[in-house]
Design a protein around this motif. Structure first.
Motif, PDB file in Angstrom:
ATOM      1  N   THR A  90      30.848  32.054  44.332  1.00 39.86           N
ATOM      2  CA  THR A  90      30.988  33.492  44.120  1.00 39.86           C
ATOM      3  C   THR A  90      29.644  34.157  43.830  1.00 39.86           C
ATOM      4  O   THR A  90      29.370  35.261  44.300  1.00 39.86           O
ATOM      5  CB  THR A  90      31.967  33.780  42.968  1.00 39.86           C
ATOM      6  N   VAL A 157      39.239  34.189  46.758  1.00 42.55           N
ATOM      7  CA  VAL A 157      40.440  34.955  46.404  1.00 42.55           C
ATOM      8  C   VAL A 157      40.744  34.786  44.923  1.00 42.55           C
ATOM      9  O   VAL A 157      41.073  35.762  44.230  1.00 42.55           O
ATOM     10  CB  VAL A 157      41.646  34.533  47.289  1.00 42.55           C
ATOM     11  N   ASP A 158      40.648  33.562  44.421  1.00 37.64           N
ATOM     12  CA  ASP A 158      40.910  33.323  43.000  1.00 37.64           C
ATOM     13  C   ASP A 158      39.939  34.093  42.115  1.00 37.64           C
ATOM     14  O   ASP A 158      40.336  34.682  41.112  1.00 37.64           O
ATOM     15  CB  ASP A 158      40.833  31.831  42.681  1.00 37.64           C
ATOM     16  N   SER A 159      38.662  34.087  42.478  1.00 40.52           N
ATOM     17  CA  SER A 159      37.683  34.806  41.658  1.00 40.52           C
ATOM     18  C   SER A 159      37.909  36.315  41.744  1.00 40.52           C
ATOM     19  O   SER A 159      37.755  37.021  40.749  1.00 40.52           O
ATOM     20  CB  SER A 159      36.255  34.454  42.065  1.00 40.52           C
ATOM     21  N   ALA A 160      38.308  36.815  42.915  1.00 41.03           N
ATOM     22  CA  ALA A 160      38.588  38.248  43.046  1.00 41.03           C
ATOM     23  C   ALA A 160      39.809  38.632  42.212  1.00 41.03           C
ATOM     24  O   ALA A 160      39.828  39.693  41.577  1.00 41.03           O
ATOM     25  CB  ALA A 160      38.809  38.611  44.508  1.00 41.03           C
ATOM     26  N   LYS A 161      40.824  37.783  42.199  1.00 39.48           N
ATOM     27  CA  LYS A 161      42.004  38.060  41.376  1.00 39.48           C
ATOM     28  C   LYS A 161      41.646  38.047  39.893  1.00 39.48           C
ATOM     29  O   LYS A 161      42.159  38.854  39.119  1.00 39.48           O
ATOM     30  CB  LYS A 161      43.103  37.031  41.662  1.00 39.48           C
ATOM     31  N   GLY A 162      40.783  37.125  39.499  1.00 43.23           N
ATOM     32  CA  GLY A 162      40.342  37.070  38.098  1.00 43.23           C
ATOM     33  C   GLY A 162      39.589  38.327  37.696  1.00 43.23           C
ATOM     34  O   GLY A 162      39.792  38.868  36.595  1.00 43.23           O
ATOM     35  N   ALA A 164      39.926  41.294  39.120  1.00 40.54           N
ATOM     36  CA  ALA A 164      40.897  42.386  39.103  1.00 40.54           C
ATOM     37  C   ALA A 164      41.723  42.358  37.820  1.00 40.54           C
ATOM     38  O   ALA A 164      41.994  43.406  37.220  1.00 40.54           O
ATOM     39  CB  ALA A 164      41.805  42.303  40.328  1.00 40.54           C
ATOM     40  N   ALA A 165      42.127  41.169  37.377  1.00 43.36           N
ATOM     41  CA  ALA A 165      42.910  41.060  36.144  1.00 43.36           C
ATOM     42  C   ALA A 165      42.088  41.500  34.939  1.00 43.36           C
ATOM     43  O   ALA A 165      42.608  42.204  34.052  1.00 43.36           O
ATOM     44  CB  ALA A 165      43.400  39.628  35.958  1.00 43.36           C
ATOM     45  N   SER A 166      40.825  41.131  34.886  1.00 40.77           N
ATOM     46  CA  SER A 166      39.998  41.534  33.743  1.00 40.77           C
ATOM     47  C   SER A 166      39.753  43.040  33.744  1.00 40.77           C
ATOM     48  O   SER A 166      39.717  43.667  32.688  1.00 40.77           O
ATOM     49  CB  SER A 166      38.671  40.772  33.739  1.00 40.77           C
ATOM     50  N   GLU A 168      41.864  45.300  34.985  1.00 37.71           N
ATOM     51  CA  GLU A 168      43.128  45.903  34.580  1.00 37.71           C
ATOM     52  C   GLU A 168      43.330  45.828  33.071  1.00 37.71           C
ATOM     53  O   GLU A 168      43.774  46.792  32.440  1.00 37.71           O
ATOM     54  CB  GLU A 168      44.299  45.230  35.302  1.00 37.71           C
TER      55      GLU A 168
END
Length: 178
Positions: A90, A157-162, A164-166, A168
């Motif tokens: 990443t 994808v996993d790092s992008a989701k992480g 996005a969650a942070s 939010e």
């Protein structure tokens, strides 16, 4: 004969100082001052003065930002000695994307900053080389290029989701405190 040459020099110099169209003009009680014969012409500057007074000169952020950004390029080059399994995908994708995007923007923004474009170009190159190294290492471990590409995609994808969650959760905290 040498006295005649000296006499001519003195007379010509005296004429230049007295002549109103010459480079030296009388300005009242101030005495002589140097003026260019061309109206509005700026005096010639040394290389250092041009660099100092430039819109992308030494006293501006347009100079110091690229100078400091070279540290990222040097760090990326020093990572060439590290094994590919210890490199962050990443981070290197981010460096590659930053380099590619900002190289283009450096030619659009005013003043156009070639030094910043150069450092961003090399930053993108270093990031691309490192991503290539990670891809080749994963391909050699997994045995196929398709599996390595899927692994790379899954990691991104996993790092992008992480991220996005942070983001939010941060937005929710800000809304609660407001």
């Amino acid at each position: 004969m040498s006295s005649r040459v000296g006499f001519r020099f003195v007379n010509n110099a005296r004429f230049a100082f007295r002549n109103a169209t010459g480079p030296f003009r009388r300005s009242g009680a101030q005495g002589f001052r140097f003026q260019s014969s061309e109206a509005g012409a700026a005096p010639e500057q040394s290389t250092f003065q041009r660099l100092w007074n430039s819109p992308v000169g030494v006293k501006t952020v347009h100079f110091w930002a690229p100078v400091m950004k070279w540290a990222l390029v040097v760090a990326g080059i020093s990572d060439m000695a590290r094994p590919a399994e210890k490199l962050s995908l990443t981070q290197n994708v981010a460096l590659m994307a930053t380099g590619a995007i900002w190289t283009r923007w450096c030619f659009i923004i005013k003043p156009r900053n070639i030094l910043l474009a150069a450092v961003n170009f090399f930053l993108g190159c270093v990031g691309a080389i490192q991503v290539g190294r990670i891809y080749l290492w994963r391909r050699s471990v997994d045995g196929s290029a398709v599996e390595a590409a899927k692994d790379l995609e899954g990691d991104l994808v996993d790092s992008a989701k992480g991220v996005a969650a942070s983001v939010e959760s941060t937005v929710k905290e800000v809304k609660k405190s407001a």
